[in-house]
Design an enzyme around this catalytic site. Structure first.
Site, PDB file in Angstrom:
ATOM      1  N   THR A 169       0.822  -1.210   0.000  1.00  0.00           N
ATOM      2  CA  THR A 169       0.000   0.000   0.000  1.00  0.00           C
ATOM      3  C   THR A 169       0.854   1.258   0.000  1.00  0.00           C
ATOM      4  O   THR A 169       0.479   2.279  -0.587  1.00  0.00           O
ATOM      5  CB  THR A 169      -0.936  -0.001   1.224  1.00  0.00           C
ATOM      6  OG1 THR A 169      -1.846  -1.099   1.118  1.00  0.00           O
ATOM      7  CG2 THR A 169      -1.738   1.290   1.322  1.00  0.00           C
ATOM      8  N   SER A 210       1.276  -7.334  -1.046  1.00  0.00           N
ATOM      9  CA  SER A 210       1.931  -8.314  -0.170  1.00  0.00           C
ATOM     10  C   SER A 210       1.141  -9.610  -0.042  1.00  0.00           C
ATOM     11  O   SER A 210       1.682 -10.625   0.408  1.00  0.00           O
ATOM     12  CB  SER A 210       2.192  -7.721   1.217  1.00  0.00           C
ATOM     13  OG  SER A 210       1.002  -7.568   1.962  1.00  0.00           O
ATOM     14  N   THR A 215       1.203  -4.313   4.390  1.00  0.00           N
ATOM     15  CA  THR A 215       0.909  -4.651   5.787  1.00  0.00           C
ATOM     16  C   THR A 215       0.218  -5.997   5.962  1.00  0.00           C
ATOM     17  O   THR A 215       0.282  -6.586   7.039  1.00  0.00           O
ATOM     18  CB  THR A 215       0.027  -3.563   6.432  1.00  0.00           C
ATOM     19  OG1 THR A 215      -1.217  -3.470   5.721  1.00  0.00           O
ATOM     20  CG2 THR A 215       0.730  -2.216   6.420  1.00  0.00           C
ATOM     21  N   ASP A 216      -0.447  -6.514   4.919  1.00  0.00           N
ATOM     22  CA  ASP A 216      -1.239  -7.733   5.091  1.00  0.00           C
ATOM     23  C   ASP A 216      -0.392  -8.916   5.548  1.00  0.00           C
ATOM     24  O   ASP A 216      -0.831  -9.720   6.381  1.00  0.00           O
ATOM     25  CB  ASP A 216      -1.960  -8.092   3.790  1.00  0.00           C
ATOM     26  CG  ASP A 216      -3.200  -7.247   3.552  1.00  0.00           C
ATOM     27  OD1 ASP A 216      -3.530  -6.417   4.421  1.00  0.00           O
ATOM     28  OD2 ASP A 216      -3.838  -7.409   2.495  1.00  0.00           O
TER      29      ASP A 216
END
Length: 342
Positions: free
Chosen positions: A24, A70, A109-110
């Protein structure tokens, strides 16, 4: 291709390499909007050029490893990333082999906590490796990526000052309840341990927190000859869940992680299915919990021959199982890895 942000190096400042993988933080969409964007759309150099303060913190070098969401991360990318980090610390950056004092990884971030945990298990290094990202894309009205990246670089510099040159493999112990791995996540003004950090919110800018404690332990796993890791499937138990999913997944996986209810529990039909897998195949089964606090210990296991994840959440339990399977598929031997790294 590798590029240098500023050709005029300040020899008084630390040399920090930024390895960009997308996410992101490199996302782009409709200008001013926080949603409806595509991750991994903007090159790292463009993002870093927009943060002039970085030049006052460290000598910055940039390398684009990949530019993806990710959720599309693979074990092949993990291994390539880890080997590149090792190479940078050993040989320096660029044709002039500039000494590298620390590394910052831009990441979605996932799956950031999984990548950080993987790196903590395979990198036998003393210098800081800091992961960061953002919850808003670069094209948002108020993106959080620039502040997180600047904070991560500052953390890398500070950690490098706290970790002076030492013998290869020497790792500095940190605060009580924290592992001694130099791999950290820097996010929303917090520097967090790779072993205990979890993403706890799907939307908030302060999306990560440390949950539980971690033991001090050196990395065990040698990935230098690997190109990928064995496949492991995580199965989430819910009320009245179809137990045939367990058997189906076992046929297509080298290992299973069960995200059980409560203290790693599940229905009688799932107990039977898991028992069949343990008895009739060489597929190790790790029992974790869908609850983000607490621990599963061997004495709690409902099915003999399964493996307790202790305090590792399902996603991290899967990372450790994938690495353990490169050494053994013996449940008793694998159980020792979970005792060591939680």
């Amino acid at each position: 291709m590798s590029v240098v942000v500023d050709c005029t190096m300040d020899t008084a400042m630390k040399n920090i390499v930024i390895l960009a993988t997308g996410g992101t933080i490199a996302g782009a969409g409709e200008q001013g909007k926080d949603i409806g964007y595509k991750s991994g759309s903007i090159k790292a150099q463009t993002l870093i050029d927009a943060i002039p303060e970085l030049k006052n913190v460290a000598n910055i070098f940039v390398e684009q490893v990949c530019n993806i969401n990710s959720d599309d991360i693979t074990s092949e990318i993990w291994i390539s990333l880890a080997l590149r980090i090792k190479e940078l610390f050993e040989n320096g950056f660029g044709d002039s082999h500039e000494l590298v004092d620390g590394i910052v990884i831009m990441h979605g971030t996932d799956t950031m906590e999984e990548t950080a945990f993987f790196l903590s298990l395979v990198l036998n290094v003393a210098k800081p490796v800091i992961l960061t990202g953002s919850m808003r894309p670069a094209t948002a009205a108020e993106p959080d990526g620039p502040a997180n990246l600047l904070f991560a670089v500052k953390c890398a510099v500070e950690q490098s000052l706290q970790r002076p040159e030492r013998a290869e493999g020497t790792i500095l112990s940190n605060a009580e309840g924290s592992s001694d791995s130099p791999v950290r996540i820097a996010f929303a003004g917090k520097l967090m341990d790779s072993r205990t950090v979890q993403k706890i919110h799907a939307n908030d800018l302060d999306a990560f927190a440390e949950i539980g404690t971690a033991q001090s332990s050196r990395p065990t796993f040698d990935i230098s000859s690997l190109r990928s890791l064995p496949k492991v499937t995580v199965l989430y138990f819910n009320a009245d869940a179809d137990a045939d999913l367990v058997r189906y997944a076992a046929e297509r996986s080298a290992g299973l992680v069960i995200a059980g209810a409560g203290a790693g529990e599940f229905s009688q039909s799932w107990m039977n299915a898991i028992g069949d897998v343990v008895a009739k195949s060489n597929v190790p089964v790790v029992i974790s919990t869908r609850i983000n606090r607490g621990s599963i210990v061997p004495e709690q296991l409902l099915v003999p021959g399964t493996i307790a994840a202790y305090s590792l959440p399902p996603a991290k339990a899967a990372v450790l199982l994938r690495l353990a399977l490169t050494i053994t598929n013996d449940p008793a031997a694998i159980q020792k890895f979970y005792q060591r790294y939680t």
